[in-house]
Design a protein around this motif. Structure first.
Motif, PDB file in Angstrom:
ATOM      1  N   PHE A   7       0.810  -1.215   0.000  1.00 54.20           N
ATOM      2  CA  PHE A   7       0.000   0.000   0.000  1.00 54.20           C
ATOM      3  C   PHE A   7       0.848   1.272   0.000  1.00 54.20           C
ATOM      4  O   PHE A   7       0.372   2.347   0.363  1.00 54.20           O
ATOM      5  CB  PHE A   7      -0.938  -0.003   1.214  1.00 54.20           C
ATOM      6  N   SER A   8       2.102   1.145  -0.396  1.00 54.39           N
ATOM      7  CA  SER A   8       2.970   2.315  -0.537  1.00 54.39           C
ATOM      8  C   SER A   8       3.200   2.595  -2.017  1.00 54.39           C
ATOM      9  O   SER A   8       3.506   1.675  -2.789  1.00 54.39           O
ATOM     10  CB  SER A   8       4.310   2.049   0.166  1.00 54.39           C
ATOM     11  N   PRO A   9       3.058   3.855  -2.463  1.00 53.78           N
ATOM     12  CA  PRO A   9       3.294   4.168  -3.882  1.00 53.78           C
ATOM     13  C   PRO A   9       4.702   3.784  -4.325  1.00 53.78           C
ATOM     14  O   PRO A   9       4.901   3.377  -5.473  1.00 53.78           O
ATOM     15  CB  PRO A   9       3.077   5.677  -3.943  1.00 53.78           C
ATOM     16  N   SER A  10       5.643   3.867  -3.418  1.00 52.70           N
ATOM     17  CA  SER A  10       7.028   3.532  -3.781  1.00 52.70           C
ATOM     18  C   SER A  10       7.359   2.067  -3.521  1.00 52.70           C
ATOM     19  O   SER A  10       8.502   1.645  -3.719  1.00 52.70           O
ATOM     20  CB  SER A  10       7.996   4.414  -2.970  1.00 52.70           C
ATOM     21  N   LYS A  11       6.349   1.290  -3.077  1.00 46.54           N
ATOM     22  CA  LYS A  11       6.545  -0.132  -2.787  1.00 46.54           C
ATOM     23  C   LYS A  11       7.687  -0.354  -1.780  1.00 46.54           C
ATOM     24  O   LYS A  11       8.431  -1.314  -1.869  1.00 46.54           O
ATOM     25  CB  LYS A  11       6.829  -0.921  -4.062  1.00 46.54           C
ATOM     26  N   SER A  12       7.801   0.520  -0.797  1.00 45.42           N
ATOM     27  CA  SER A  12       8.889   0.416   0.168  1.00 45.42           C
ATOM     28  C   SER A  12       8.338   0.526   1.594  1.00 45.42           C
ATOM     29  O   SER A  12       7.261   1.078   1.811  1.00 45.42           O
ATOM     30  CB  SER A  12       9.927   1.512  -0.064  1.00 45.42           C
ATOM     31  N   ALA A  13       9.096  -0.006   2.527  1.00 46.72           N
ATOM     32  CA  ALA A  13       8.728   0.039   3.939  1.00 46.72           C
ATOM     33  C   ALA A  13       9.975   0.307   4.767  1.00 46.72           C
ATOM     34  O   ALA A  13      11.074  -0.110   4.394  1.00 46.72           O
ATOM     35  CB  ALA A  13       8.082  -1.275   4.366  1.00 46.72           C
TER      36      ALA A  13
END
Length: 457
Positions: free
Chosen positions: A366-372
């Motif tokens: 659910f992150s636009p940058s696909k990062s956590a």
């Protein structure tokens, strides 16, 4: 047996025992008192007789007999014997009564100064009377008639009072026991009126400070949990029905269309491939349900061992990034404690790995940058793990429900999933006696915080 009857019986037994012991002690001490007073009268008579014989001139046995007959304090079957220095009897007030006095008994009186004994029904007191010429031995005996009569009257009075008080205790105990259990009866009546359709009702108590009030408060908290469980069950069934209905409807529709007319083999392959994909989706949902149910039934911590949380985090990161090449997970180790023992938790490493992987996957998904971004730190006796992503966030209306099975918020409609991941995470954390919380700011970030206790040495 009802509580009211049990309380009445116990109260009656207790008071009866107290009354019996009290009356028994009163009777025994009264008997002793009667006996002491009787022997005191015998002693007084013995001393008076000896004084008259020794101190008054021209007093003989005949005159002493006349004096004794005119004495108003005459005892029943009274007999007084006086012995001189040679143990010879010098006076007897009543020759018809034989007290069986021998020389050994006289010597015993001289040695002990005073003795008491019984001859049949006659109580006898032997005492020494000192004179200038030597010591006389005086025996005074009589039947203690009045003491026996008084003791009998006292026994009858005590028995009557005992029975009367027991009757009063039974009646008052029944009354007060009824007053004590009335609140319980009211609670029972209120509970009988409850039903699954009226779980929102709560029990009432006039006093919430006593034990019954505390019990009512405990039952009310239980009813609140039951109500929440029923609501959760209804939501769970509705969500499961919805999730299972979609693939089943797709499978049914595609098969019906395929049966309408003859088609080419390529069309059938496409239909079979689509049906297979829907079937796999059903299998995934079923597997998730089984896993969730397995965790819900398991509360055992017997198989837990000590594991380093940082090693589990790195393994979860590796598995998450393998799911999708676009996923990126960064772990901040700047707050890592120097003592490695502060990183140890007692847990099932596979369950903790599943929970952390789900949190990292959701953060990337659910992150636009696909990062956590993941970080952890030690706070005394606990370890805190933070999983954060930047994006749309979770609407405030959805936050109370995100840990419910099959719940999916408005911002997850475009993402593939079943709404079970966070339910698994919460159950795993609870199984390890941990806590999980979430903070989300719309159009900014979402951060999950997991707290585990450090393994005690």
């Amino acid at each position: 047996m009802q509580i009211r009857s049990r309380l009445t019986y116990q109260f009656t037994y207790l008071v009866s025992a107290i009354l019996f012991v009290s009356y028994f002690i009163i009777y025994i001490f009264t008997q002793e008192n009667y006996k002491d007073k009787f022997y005191s009268r015998l002693r007084q008579k013995a001393n008076t007789t000896a004084q008259l014989l020794v101190n008054v001139n021209q007093v003989d046995s005949k005159l002493m007999g006349i004096i004794g007959q005119t004495n108003r304090d005459l005892l029943f079957r009274e007999s007084i014997l006086v012995y001189d220095l040679c143990n010879e009897r010098i006076y007897a007030s009543n020759d018809s009564i034989n007290l069986h006095i021998d020389v050994d008994l006289i010597k015993q009186v001289r040695q002990k100064q005073e003795i008491t004994f019984q001859r049949e029904d006659i109580e006898v007191l032997g005492t020494v009377f000192a004179t200038p010429q030597g010591r006389l031995v005086v025996f005074a005996g009589a039947v203690d008639q009045y003491s026996a009569e008084n003791a009998k009257d006292l026994k009858n009075i005590l028995i009557a009072l005992f029975l009367l008080f027991i009757l009063i205790v039974v009646l008052s105990g029944w009354f007060f026991a009824g007053q004590a259990v009335n609140p319980i009866s009211e609670v029972i009546q209120q509970v009988d009126k409850l039903s699954p359709k009226r779980l929102e009702e709560r029990l009432k108590s006039p006093d919430f400070e006593d034990e019954i009030g505390k019990m009512v408060s405990t039952v009310n908290r239980l009813l609140e949990r039951i109500e929440n469980a029923f609501k959760l069950q209804k939501t769970f069934i509705a969500n499961v029905s919805h999730e299972l209905k979609n693939p089943l409807t797709k499978i049914s529709s595609q098969l019906e269309v395929s049966l309408l007319k003859e088609r080419e083999s390529g069309d059938y392959k496409k239909t079979i491939s689509s049906v297979l994909e829907d079937t796999q989706e059903l299998a995934a949902i079923t597997e998730s349900l089984l896993e969730l149910n397995k965790l819900s039934l398991s509360d055992s911590q017997a198989g837990f061992h000590e594991w380093r949380i940082d090693e589990i985090l790195w393994e979860a990161r590796s598995l998450t990034q393998k799911l999708n090449s676009a996923y990126k997970v960064s772990i901040d180790t700047s707050h890592m404690p120097e003592d490695e023992e502060m990183l140890l938790i007692k847990a099932d490493d596979k369950l903790i790995l599943t929970a952390l992987k789900n949190l990292m996957e959701n953060a990337c998904k659910f992150s636009p940058s696909k990062s956590a971004q993941v970080s952890f730190k030690n706070s005394g006796n606990s370890i805190q793990i933070f999983v954060r992503n930047e994006g749309k966030g979770i609407p405030a209306n959805d936050l109370p429900y995100i840990f419910q099975p099959f719940f999916r918020g408005e911002n997850t409609a475009s993402s593939k999933g079943y709404g079970i991941g966070l339910s698994l995470v919460e159950r795993i954390v609870q199984l390890h006696n941990g806590q999980i919380s979430v903070v989300s700011v719309p159009d900014s970030y979402t951060e999950f915080t997991v707290n585990f206790a450090v393994a005690s040495r």
